[in-house]
Design an enzyme around this catalytic site. Sequence first.
Site, short mmCIF file in Angstrom:
data_model
loop_
_atom_site.label_atom_id
_atom_site.label_comp_id
_atom_site.label_asym_id
_atom_site.label_seq_id
_atom_site.Cartn_x
_atom_site.Cartn_y
_atom_site.Cartn_z
N ARG A 31 1.00 -1.31 0.16
CA ARG A 31 0.17 -0.09 0.12
C ARG A 31 0.86 1.39 -0.04
NH1 ARG A 31 -3.24 -2.80 -1.61
NH2 ARG A 31 -5.60 -3.20 -0.69
N HIS A 56 -1.02 0.37 -9.52
CA HIS A 56 -1.76 -0.48 -8.65
C HIS A 56 -2.08 -1.62 -9.50
CE1 HIS A 56 -3.88 -0.78 -4.48
NE2 HIS A 56 -3.70 -1.93 -5.05
P1 NDP Z 1 -1.24 -11.48 4.95
O1 NDP Z 1 -2.38 -11.05 6.02
O2 NDP Z 1 -1.62 -12.80 4.40
O3 NDP Z 1 0.15 -11.37 5.68
C1 NDP Z 1 0.50 -10.14 6.31
C2 NDP Z 1 1.88 -10.36 6.62
O4 NDP Z 1 2.29 -9.17 7.31
C3 NDP Z 1 1.80 -11.43 7.65
O5 NDP Z 1 3.12 -12.36 7.56
C4 NDP Z 1 2.04 -10.72 9.16
O6 NDP Z 1 2.73 -11.40 10.02
C5 NDP Z 1 2.87 -9.60 8.54
N1 NDP Z 1 2.58 -8.35 9.53
C6 NDP Z 1 1.39 -7.68 9.59
N2 NDP Z 1 1.76 -6.74 10.59
C7 NDP Z 1 2.97 -6.94 10.92
C8 NDP Z 1 3.72 -6.21 11.79
N3 NDP Z 1 3.13 -5.03 12.59
N4 NDP Z 1 5.11 -6.49 11.88
C9 NDP Z 1 5.54 -7.44 11.15
N5 NDP Z 1 4.74 -8.18 10.37
C10 NDP Z 1 3.57 -7.92 10.19
O7 NDP Z 1 -1.64 -10.31 3.76
P2 NDP Z 1 -1.47 -10.79 2.22
O8 NDP Z 1 -0.28 -11.62 1.82
O9 NDP Z 1 -2.57 -11.61 1.71
O10 NDP Z 1 -1.40 -9.17 1.39
C11 NDP Z 1 -0.44 -8.52 1.84
C12 NDP Z 1 -0.72 -7.15 1.20
O11 NDP Z 1 -0.67 -7.14 -0.15
C13 NDP Z 1 -2.34 -6.67 1.31
O12 NDP Z 1 -2.54 -5.96 2.85
C14 NDP Z 1 -2.36 -5.63 0.33
O13 NDP Z 1 -1.95 -4.41 0.97
C15 NDP Z 1 -1.45 -5.91 -0.69
N6 NDP Z 1 -1.78 -6.24 -1.97
C16 NDP Z 1 -1.57 -5.38 -3.10
C17 NDP Z 1 -2.10 -5.76 -4.25
C18 NDP Z 1 -1.82 -4.95 -5.55
O14 NDP Z 1 -2.23 -5.08 -6.65
N7 NDP Z 1 -0.57 -4.19 -5.35
C19 NDP Z 1 -2.82 -6.91 -4.63
C20 NDP Z 1 -3.01 -7.90 -3.53
C21 NDP Z 1 -2.51 -7.31 -2.15
P3 NDP Z 1 2.01 -12.85 10.86
O15 NDP Z 1 2.18 -13.85 9.62
O16 NDP Z 1 3.12 -12.86 11.87
O17 NDP Z 1 0.77 -12.47 11.04
C1 OXD Z 2 -5.82 -6.04 -3.20
C2 OXD Z 2 -5.39 -5.08 -3.95
O1 OXD Z 2 -5.37 -5.73 -1.83
O2 OXD Z 2 -5.62 -5.17 -5.13
O3 OXD Z 2 -6.11 -7.12 -3.29
O4 OXD Z 2 -4.62 -4.03 -3.76
#
Ligand code: NDP
Ligand code: OXD
Length: 314
Positions: A229, A277
């Site tokens: 993001r 994006h």
């Molecule tokens: P998940 O919820 O599966 O994974 C999040 C990860 O971040 C976990 O490993 C979590 O740790 C870690 N995390 C969260 N908070 C913290 C913190 N404070 N300190 C350290 N580690 C942290 O998310 P996804 O993998 O499904 O998606 C990730 C992001 O990708 C989405 O939130 C979205 O913003 C972005 N995205 C962007 C897209 C684009 O087109 N650009 C498309 C799809 C997604 P733990 O495992 O220990 O809980």
């Molecule tokens: C998502 C995105 O969060 O498209 O899936 O950014």
Amino acid sequence: MSVRKPTVLLLVPIYRAGEWAMPLAEAGIESYVHGRDTYALDSIDYVLSFRPPPGFLKTLPNLKVVFSLGAGVDGFLADPEYPKHIPLVRFVDNSLSTEMAQYVLLHVLMVHRSQRALDAAQKDVRWVQTMLPRRTEDTRVGILGLGEIGAVSARLLVELGFSVSGWSRTPKTMAGVKSFAGKDALAGFLGQCDILVCLLPLTPDTRGILNARTFAMLPKGAFVINAARGGHVVEADVIPAIESGQLSGAALDVLETEPLPPSSPLWRHPKVTVTPHIAAISELGPSVRMVVDGIRRHVRGEPLVNVVDLTRGY
Ligand code: NDP
Ligand code: OXD
């Protein structure tokens, strides 16, 4: 006696809303498009959205489950009046994770194989054989966030021979991936990333995590890839870090303001790649399956899957 069909409000851009109506109707689900159709607030059982207008969801008296069209749910949590008792189900999908991993791999390889410098040499009609890629295992890629998408990206990079590490809230055990967990491990993690990839959810803990202070913790000349993001990056800190040589460049798929305003210097900086994006887009089929499966589970009283922990924020 006719039984009322479950009813979904599609709170999505109108140009896309038409896509969902037919497959939902085939599954026996009624749908309305917000901003196009007339509907009674109390007829809505479910909502599909990405970034609902703040304060709107709480006006639906019979709302049962909210479905996020995206993997990231910051668009819902930005609503201070989000009705906290309503479960929020987020989009988790293999093809979405694979596309995200492709975006990561594309930019890792651009750096690892000095592709920008080779493009510049071609423009100058120069045959330069001195920019040999270093050994793959000598390029250290660090991933902030080892969740659904971070894990798929890490596995792909490990398969190709990169030295991969990941930072998450809780420790992970993944073949070939060095795990760093928690705030106290962040500096140590950053200190060993030639390429830093951000795949974190946007929460109060992670907002602005990529800033002048954390860039300074990276090895000099590190490259930053943000596909999570825009709010993760303090944009004003990026170009100064590149100009000082602390960063060699950045690839940014997500920006604080989208579309990125034409006046932003990020558009024109030669060492910054901006994409609109599009690292991954939620596909129609899987997003319909999420809604249909979620509604069926809810109607049968079964547990929902991929429910967001609203206190944790992801
Ligand atoms: P998940 O919820 O599966 O994974 C999040 C990860 O971040 C976990 O490993 C979590 O740790 C870690 N995390 C969260 N908070 C913290 C913190 N404070 N300190 C350290 N580690 C942290 O998310 P996804 O993998 O499904 O998606 C990730 C992001 O990708 C989405 O939130 C979205 O913003 C972005 N995205 C962007 C897209 C684009 O087109 N650009 C498309 C799809 C997604 P733990 O495992 O220990 O809980
Ligand atoms: C998502 C995105 O969060 O498209 O899936 O950014």
